[in-house]
Motif scaffolding. Sequence first.
Motif, PDB file in Angstrom:
ATOM      1  N   GLN A  36      39.345  26.704  33.504  1.00  0.00           N
ATOM      2  CA  GLN A  36      38.809  28.062  33.628  1.00  0.00           C
ATOM      3  C   GLN A  36      39.016  28.588  35.051  1.00  0.00           C
ATOM      4  OE1 GLN A  36      34.872  26.938  32.228  1.00  0.00           O
ATOM      5  NE2 GLN A  36      35.059  28.312  30.464  1.00  0.00           N
ATOM      6  N   LEU A  37      38.742  27.731  36.034  1.00  0.00           N
ATOM      7  CA  LEU A  37      38.929  28.167  37.419  1.00  0.00           C
ATOM      8  C   LEU A  37      40.402  28.496  37.680  1.00  0.00           C
ATOM      9  CD1 LEU A  37      37.736  28.677  40.209  1.00  0.00           C
ATOM     10  CD2 LEU A  37      38.226  26.283  40.771  1.00  0.00           C
ATOM     11  N   SER A  38      41.277  27.641  37.188  1.00  0.00           N
ATOM     12  CA  SER A  38      42.711  27.865  37.343  1.00  0.00           C
ATOM     13  C   SER A  38      43.127  29.213  36.757  1.00  0.00           C
ATOM     14  CB  SER A  38      43.471  26.730  36.654  1.00  0.00           C
ATOM     15  OG  SER A  38      44.813  27.082  36.436  1.00  0.00           O
ATOM     16  N   GLN A  39      42.612  29.477  35.563  1.00  0.00           N
ATOM     17  CA  GLN A  39      42.978  30.708  34.860  1.00  0.00           C
ATOM     18  C   GLN A  39      42.482  31.942  35.624  1.00  0.00           C
ATOM     19  OE1 GLN A  39      44.764  29.967  32.070  1.00  0.00           O
ATOM     20  NE2 GLN A  39      45.299  32.135  31.943  1.00  0.00           N
ATOM     21  N   LEU A  40      41.255  31.869  36.126  1.00  0.00           N
ATOM     22  CA  LEU A  40      40.680  32.999  36.869  1.00  0.00           C
ATOM     23  C   LEU A  40      41.481  33.290  38.135  1.00  0.00           C
ATOM     24  CD1 LEU A  40      36.923  31.974  36.524  1.00  0.00           C
ATOM     25  CD2 LEU A  40      37.911  34.117  35.633  1.00  0.00           C
ATOM     26  N   LEU A  41      41.885  32.220  38.822  1.00  0.00           N
ATOM     27  CA  LEU A  41      42.618  32.414  40.083  1.00  0.00           C
ATOM     28  C   LEU A  41      44.027  32.931  39.816  1.00  0.00           C
ATOM     29  CD1 LEU A  41      41.335  29.286  42.017  1.00  0.00           C
ATOM     30  CD2 LEU A  41      40.713  31.683  42.410  1.00  0.00           C
ATOM     31  N   TRP A  42      44.623  32.423  38.755  1.00  0.00           N
ATOM     32  CA  TRP A  42      45.953  32.911  38.383  1.00  0.00           C
ATOM     33  C   TRP A  42      45.879  34.406  38.039  1.00  0.00           C
ATOM     34  CZ3 TRP A  42      47.416  34.796  33.522  1.00  0.00           C
ATOM     35  CH2 TRP A  42      48.771  35.126  33.411  1.00  0.00           C
ATOM     36  N   ALA A  43      44.859  34.794  37.252  1.00  0.00           N
ATOM     37  CA  ALA A  43      44.710  36.206  36.873  1.00  0.00           C
ATOM     38  C   ALA A  43      44.446  37.069  38.108  1.00  0.00           C
ATOM     39  CB  ALA A  43      43.569  36.360  35.874  1.00  0.00           C
ATOM     40  N   ALA A  44      43.778  36.500  39.087  1.00  0.00           N
ATOM     41  CA  ALA A  44      43.468  37.245  40.309  1.00  0.00           C
ATOM     42  C   ALA A  44      44.731  37.492  41.120  1.00  0.00           C
ATOM     43  CB  ALA A  44      42.457  36.472  41.144  1.00  0.00           C
ATOM     44  N   SER A  45      45.452  36.418  41.356  1.00  0.00           N
ATOM     45  CA  SER A  45      46.492  36.522  42.380  1.00  0.00           C
ATOM     46  C   SER A  45      47.656  35.578  42.153  1.00  0.00           C
ATOM     47  CB  SER A  45      45.845  36.197  43.741  1.00  0.00           C
ATOM     48  OG  SER A  45      46.314  37.038  44.731  1.00  0.00           O
ATOM     49  N   GLY A  46      47.747  35.007  40.960  1.00  0.00           N
ATOM     50  CA  GLY A  46      48.790  34.011  40.717  1.00  0.00           C
ATOM     51  C   GLY A  46      50.162  34.629  40.552  1.00  0.00           C
ATOM     52  N   VAL A  47      51.173  33.795  40.685  1.00  0.00           N
ATOM     53  CA  VAL A  47      52.557  34.235  40.507  1.00  0.00           C
ATOM     54  C   VAL A  47      52.829  34.398  39.014  1.00  0.00           C
ATOM     55  CG1 VAL A  47      54.979  33.564  40.810  1.00  0.00           C
ATOM     56  CG2 VAL A  47      53.322  33.157  42.655  1.00  0.00           C
ATOM     57  N   THR A  48      53.424  35.539  38.656  1.00  0.00           N
ATOM     58  CA  THR A  48      53.698  35.831  37.241  1.00  0.00           C
ATOM     59  C   THR A  48      55.186  36.064  36.988  1.00  0.00           C
ATOM     60  OG1 THR A  48      53.157  38.117  37.741  1.00  0.00           O
ATOM     61  CG2 THR A  48      51.430  36.812  36.700  1.00  0.00           C
ATOM     62  N   GLN A  49      55.994  35.814  38.008  1.00  0.00           N
ATOM     63  CA  GLN A  49      57.430  36.073  37.888  1.00  0.00           C
ATOM     64  C   GLN A  49      58.141  34.726  37.903  1.00  0.00           C
ATOM     65  OE1 GLN A  49      59.099  37.829  41.428  1.00  0.00           O
ATOM     66  NE2 GLN A  49      60.491  39.139  40.256  1.00  0.00           N
ATOM     67  N   ARG A  55      53.171  38.865  41.748  1.00  0.00           N
ATOM     68  CA  ARG A  55      51.864  38.337  41.321  1.00  0.00           C
ATOM     69  C   ARG A  55      51.216  39.165  40.213  1.00  0.00           C
ATOM     70  NH1 ARG A  55      49.009  36.984  47.171  1.00  0.00           N
ATOM     71  NH2 ARG A  55      50.841  35.991  48.129  1.00  0.00           N
ATOM     72  N   ALA A  56      50.087  38.658  39.746  1.00  0.00           N
ATOM     73  CA  ALA A  56      49.352  39.268  38.631  1.00  0.00           C
ATOM     74  C   ALA A  56      48.940  40.709  38.929  1.00  0.00           C
ATOM     75  CB  ALA A  56      48.117  38.424  38.314  1.00  0.00           C
ATOM     76  N   ALA A  57      48.569  40.990  40.155  1.00  0.00           N
ATOM     77  CA  ALA A  57      48.136  42.345  40.508  1.00  0.00           C
ATOM     78  C   ALA A  57      49.231  43.028  41.331  1.00  0.00           C
ATOM     79  CB  ALA A  57      46.832  42.286  41.307  1.00  0.00           C
ATOM     80  N   PRO A  58      49.370  44.338  41.173  1.00  0.00           N
ATOM     81  CA  PRO A  58      50.385  45.052  41.945  1.00  0.00           C
ATOM     82  C   PRO A  58      50.024  45.095  43.430  1.00  0.00           C
ATOM     83  CG  PRO A  58      49.006  46.609  40.743  1.00  0.00           C
ATOM     84  CD  PRO A  58      48.589  45.237  40.301  1.00  0.00           C
ATOM     85  N   ILE A 146      42.966  49.271  47.341  1.00  0.00           N
ATOM     86  CA  ILE A 146      43.348  49.530  45.944  1.00  0.00           C
ATOM     87  C   ILE A 146      43.746  48.214  45.274  1.00  0.00           C
ATOM     88  CG2 ILE A 146      45.123  50.615  44.502  1.00  0.00           C
ATOM     89  CD1 ILE A 146      45.083  52.976  46.572  1.00  0.00           C
ATOM     90  N   GLU A 147      44.475  47.395  46.007  1.00  0.00           N
ATOM     91  CA  GLU A 147      44.915  46.105  45.454  1.00  0.00           C
ATOM     92  C   GLU A 147      43.707  45.223  45.114  1.00  0.00           C
ATOM     93  OE1 GLU A 147      48.218  44.474  47.588  1.00  0.00           O
ATOM     94  OE2 GLU A 147      47.875  42.464  46.796  1.00  0.00           O
ATOM     95  N   ALA A 148      42.704  45.260  45.962  1.00  0.00           N
ATOM     96  CA  ALA A 148      41.490  44.463  45.699  1.00  0.00           C
ATOM     97  C   ALA A 148      40.873  44.875  44.366  1.00  0.00           C
ATOM     98  CB  ALA A 148      40.486  44.638  46.831  1.00  0.00           C
ATOM     99  N   GLY A 149      40.881  46.186  44.085  1.00  0.00           N
ATOM    100  CA  GLY A 149      40.327  46.666  42.815  1.00  0.00           C
ATOM    101  C   GLY A 149      41.093  46.120  41.618  1.00  0.00           C
ATOM    102  N   HIS A 150      42.414  46.076  41.751  1.00  0.00           N
ATOM    103  CA  HIS A 150      43.217  45.519  40.651  1.00  0.00           C
ATOM    104  C   HIS A 150      42.879  44.051  40.423  1.00  0.00           C
ATOM    105  CE1 HIS A 150      45.832  49.048  41.439  1.00  0.00           C
ATOM    106  NE2 HIS A 150      46.102  48.929  40.173  1.00  0.00           N
ATOM    107  N   ILE A 151      42.771  43.318  41.500  1.00  0.00           N
ATOM    108  CA  ILE A 151      42.465  41.885  41.389  1.00  0.00           C
ATOM    109  C   ILE A 151      41.094  41.702  40.739  1.00  0.00           C
ATOM    110  CG2 ILE A 151      41.960  39.802  42.741  1.00  0.00           C
ATOM    111  CD1 ILE A 151      44.157  40.736  44.727  1.00  0.00           C
ATOM    112  N   GLY A 152      40.146  42.522  41.180  1.00  0.00           N
ATOM    113  CA  GLY A 152      38.797  42.420  40.633  1.00  0.00           C
ATOM    114  C   GLY A 152      38.775  42.651  39.131  1.00  0.00           C
ATOM    115  N   GLN A 153      39.495  43.665  38.679  1.00  0.00           N
ATOM    116  CA  GLN A 153      39.492  43.939  37.230  1.00  0.00           C
ATOM    117  C   GLN A 153      40.188  42.804  36.466  1.00  0.00           C
ATOM    118  OE1 GLN A 153      37.727  45.966  35.619  1.00  0.00           O
ATOM    119  NE2 GLN A 153      38.703  46.760  33.790  1.00  0.00           N
ATOM    120  N   ASN A 154      41.252  42.265  37.032  1.00  0.00           N
ATOM    121  CA  ASN A 154      41.900  41.120  36.368  1.00  0.00           C
ATOM    122  C   ASN A 154      40.912  39.969  36.200  1.00  0.00           C
ATOM    123  OD1 ASN A 154      44.339  42.395  36.177  1.00  0.00           O
ATOM    124  ND2 ASN A 154      45.453  41.017  37.544  1.00  0.00           N
TER     125      ASN A 154
END
Length: 199
Positions: A36-49, A55-58, A146-154
Amino acid sequence: MKLPPPEYEGTVSVEAAIKQRRTVRAFDSRALNLNQLSQLLWAASGVTQDGGFKRAAPSAGALYPMDVYVVAGQTGVEQIEAGIYHYQVGGHLLSPVSQGDMRQSVARASLSQMWMAGSPIIIVISAEYGRVTVKYGKRGIRYAMIEAGHIGQNIFLQAQTLGLEAAIVGAYDDKKLIDVMNIPSAHEPLLLMPVGYKA
Ligand SMILES: Cc1cc2nc3c(=O)[nH]c(=O)nc-3n(C[C@H](O)[C@H](O)[C@H](O)COP(=O)(O)O)c2cc1C
């Protein structure tokens, strides 16, 4: 510490996660697991490419001025000691910053919002403005926020898919929080997010 690889499929739709998301301020003491922790951190700021660095957030100019920290409480996460950890995006791993359960101190620094200390973890999203102002000048500060907001919603939406709840906190004393967390003074905290099971 290497985190387990993230999952790329789940069972909760993005629409359901958006509909269900609420700021929750009362948490059960039940520990999160490492997945769960891994998933949350990946959604926050993990590499998605694949094979890349995006990363997950723009991020304006793909400059990525954000750092993500975890304040893990005593028995907050299975297999993890209480302490403060830095999420290393590149390797999807956690590196320790300091030991001990700092949730009470973080809550006190957050204008004594002591309910925060009841969550098993608090995710802290910080910005190092220099990484983005170097290109965009003062406007880069806006971009980081603005980026912080994206991370927060993720984080909010990913928490929903994991059966967890989250809160968002912007009221804290910047300097006290940096001192308590023992993080570089250039890493200015922008959002704190307690995450856990609902009480
Ligand atoms: C930037 C920001 C800062 C916030 N700071 C706090 C805070 O310090 N303490 C708190 O209890 N809630 C805080 N909130 C949560 C809001 O109170 C909450 O989002 C709002 O009441 C709407 O409820 P919902 O998130 O459940 O939809 C903050 C929300 C945002 C977006």
